[in-house]
Design a protein around this motif. Structure first.
Motif, PDB file in Angstrom:
ATOM      1  N   TYR A 106       0.725  -1.240   0.008  1.00 33.19           N
ATOM      2  CA  TYR A 106      -0.024   0.079  -0.102  1.00 33.19           C
ATOM      3  C   TYR A 106       0.630   1.265   0.195  1.00 33.19           C
ATOM      4  N   VAL A 107       0.649   2.100  -1.058  1.00 36.56           N
ATOM      5  CA  VAL A 107       1.262   3.329  -0.937  1.00 36.56           C
ATOM      6  C   VAL A 107       0.313   4.587  -1.473  1.00 36.56           C
ATOM      7  N   GLU A 140      -3.100  -8.006   0.376  1.00 36.41           N
ATOM      8  CA  GLU A 140      -3.997  -7.479  -0.313  1.00 36.41           C
ATOM      9  C   GLU A 140      -3.609  -6.137  -0.867  1.00 36.41           C
ATOM     10  N   PRO A 141      -3.293  -5.860  -2.133  1.00 36.80           N
ATOM     11  CA  PRO A 141      -2.899  -4.808  -2.750  1.00 36.80           C
ATOM     12  C   PRO A 141      -4.102  -3.856  -2.886  1.00 36.80           C
ATOM     13  N   LYS A 142      -4.035  -2.606  -2.583  1.00 38.75           N
ATOM     14  CA  LYS A 142      -5.068  -1.714  -2.495  1.00 38.75           C
ATOM     15  C   LYS A 142      -4.828  -0.324  -3.461  1.00 38.75           C
ATOM     16  N   LEU A 143      -5.942   0.217  -4.004  1.00 34.64           N
ATOM     17  CA  LEU A 143      -6.031   1.478  -4.459  1.00 34.64           C
ATOM     18  C   LEU A 143      -5.385   2.660  -3.252  1.00 34.64           C
ATOM     19  N   GLY A 144      -4.384   3.798  -3.575  1.00 35.63           N
ATOM     20  CA  GLY A 144      -4.292   4.720  -2.587  1.00 35.63           C
ATOM     21  C   GLY A 144      -5.217   5.711  -2.442  1.00 35.63           C
ATOM     22  N   HIS A 145      -4.686   6.729  -2.264  1.00 33.87           N
ATOM     23  CA  HIS A 145      -5.477   8.008  -1.887  1.00 33.87           C
ATOM     24  C   HIS A 145      -5.895   8.653  -3.463  1.00 33.87           C
ATOM     25  N   ASN A 146      -7.145   9.068  -3.433  1.00 32.85           N
ATOM     26  CA  ASN A 146      -7.883   9.355  -4.492  1.00 32.85           C
ATOM     27  C   ASN A 146      -7.816   8.461  -5.563  1.00 32.85           C
ATOM     28  N   GLY A 151       0.333   1.609  -6.111  1.00 34.84           N
ATOM     29  CA  GLY A 151       0.617   0.333  -5.424  1.00 34.84           C
ATOM     30  C   GLY A 151       0.448  -0.879  -6.176  1.00 34.84           C
ATOM     31  N   ILE A 152      -0.696  -1.124  -6.885  1.00 37.71           N
ATOM     32  CA  ILE A 152      -1.307  -2.086  -7.788  1.00 37.71           C
ATOM     33  C   ILE A 152      -0.206  -2.169  -8.956  1.00 37.71           C
ATOM     34  N   ALA A 180      -8.631  -0.288 -10.785  1.00 38.71           N
ATOM     35  CA  ALA A 180      -7.372   0.052 -11.155  1.00 38.71           C
ATOM     36  C   ALA A 180      -7.147  -0.148 -12.758  1.00 38.71           C
ATOM     37  N   ALA A 181      -7.479  -1.316 -13.003  1.00 38.13           N
ATOM     38  CA  ALA A 181      -7.206  -1.724 -14.618  1.00 38.13           C
ATOM     39  C   ALA A 181      -8.227  -1.646 -15.580  1.00 38.13           C
ATOM     40  N   GLY A 182      -9.621  -1.238 -15.121  1.00 34.59           N
ATOM     41  CA  GLY A 182     -10.422  -1.452 -16.214  1.00 34.59           C
ATOM     42  C   GLY A 182     -10.646  -2.625 -16.967  1.00 34.59           C
ATOM     43  N   ASP A 183     -10.646  -2.547 -18.051  1.00 30.88           N
ATOM     44  CA  ASP A 183     -11.106  -3.857 -19.074  1.00 30.88           C
ATOM     45  C   ASP A 183      -9.693  -4.661 -19.257  1.00 30.88           C
ATOM     46  N   LYS A 184      -8.383  -4.111 -18.755  1.00 32.03           N
ATOM     47  CA  LYS A 184      -7.336  -4.850 -18.757  1.00 32.03           C
ATOM     48  C   LYS A 184      -7.150  -5.579 -17.531  1.00 32.03           C
ATOM     49  N   TRP A 185      -8.074  -6.061 -16.907  1.00 29.73           N
ATOM     50  CA  TRP A 185      -8.080  -6.458 -15.700  1.00 29.73           C
ATOM     51  C   TRP A 185      -7.211  -8.082 -15.630  1.00 29.73           C
ATOM     52  N   LYS A 186      -7.493  -8.796 -16.684  1.00 32.99           N
ATOM     53  CA  LYS A 186      -7.084 -10.043 -16.889  1.00 32.99           C
ATOM     54  C   LYS A 186      -5.306  -9.966 -16.967  1.00 32.99           C
TER      55      LYS A 186
END
Length: 271
Positions: A106-107, A140-146, A151-152, A180-186
């Motif tokens: 996490y950052v 568990e990788p997470k979204l950061g601020h805003n 981190g992902i 984070a990845a939208g349609d590129k999640w794979k």
């Protein structure tokens, strides 16, 4: 080994008055953290043993303690965060938890130092705790601020052969990864599958500038403003032995019938 359907304390915001809600679902595993105090944790522990339900601890154990500070200061100094986290790991191991889950890496946002060495130093630390206390630690990788994806992204670029040397497993949070990845999640999750043992299952509802975790449900797949999660679940379910944790929150006031429908749909997908 089959995959396990579980439920998160997030569905009741870890409210001790509502602990019964977690057990009446007939689910065999609960992931929970952020108890209001130690006594409510021991109350939960007593119920879990009586009902013979397995459980994992989602750090922080007690609400108000550090959630994000293992590699950089977010709300407390990382040294203090690590001292507290080790206490949680020791306690979880002593009471028979299946695992301890922690937000890592996490950052808050992009970092000026080398993210690879930052992550590897954290992995070394977590790996030592895992060996010392003989309990699985799940990252568990997470979204950061805003909603920062830094981190992902850093985990995406981190060499997987290096990750595997530390023998730590991962949790994929479906909402965070779709945002984070939208349609590129794979491209993001497929390389992580060999290390993934826990999946946080929910959809996302956007309201003004905020977003909320909402229950998984087949209807959501075609609903405007939600993600189609079906193929993501199917890919995550290909290799068995994972915990699929229903992790919505109560903010959208879902009906019990709606949650149960989504749970049955998920169960069929992971079977």
């Amino acid at each position: 080994m089959k995959s396990t359907l579980g439920i998160s304390g997030s569905t009741i915001l870890s409210d001790p008055v509502q602990f019964d809600q977690l057990f009446k679902s007939g689910i065999g595993h609960i992931e929970i953290g952020e108890f209001p105090d130690k006594s409510s944790f021991y109350c939960f522990l007593k119920m879990a043993r009586q009902k013979q339900v397995s459980f994992g601890i989602h750090s922080p154990l007690i609400r108000g303690n550090s959630k994000y500070d293992l590699i950089e200061h977010v709300s407390v100094d990382p040294l203090d965060a690590r001292i507290n986290f080790e206490k949680e790991v020791a306690l979880a191991a002593s009471v028979g938890a299946e695992y301890v889950l922690v937000h890592f890496p996490y950052v808050k946002g992009p970092v000026s130092s080398n993210p690879r060495s930052m992550i590897e130093e954290g992995l070394r630390y977590l790996s030592e705790l895992q060996k010392k206390y003989k309990i699985s630690i799940v990252c568990e990788p997470k979204l950061g601020h805003n909603r920062s994806t830094a981190g992902i992204q850093y985990l995406q670029q981190f060499p997987k052969d290096v990750w595997s040397t530390y023998q730590l497993s991962l949790c994929i949070d479906m909402g965070d990864y779709r945002m984070a990845a939208g349609d590129k999640w794979k491209e993001y999750i497929v390389p992580l599958l060999p290390y993934t043992t826990v999946v946080h299952v929910h959809n996302v509802s956007f309201l003004d500038d905020k977003y909320y975790w909402v229950p998984i449900h087949p209807e959501q797949n075609s609903k405007e403003g939600s993600f189609d999660m079906k193929s993501m679940i199917e890919i995550l379910a290909e290799n068995k032995g994972k915990y699929f944790i229903l992790e919505h929150t109560p903010h959208s006031n879902p009906s019990e019938a709606y949650v149960v429908e989504g749970m049955k749909w998920l169960h069929n997908l992971i079977e």
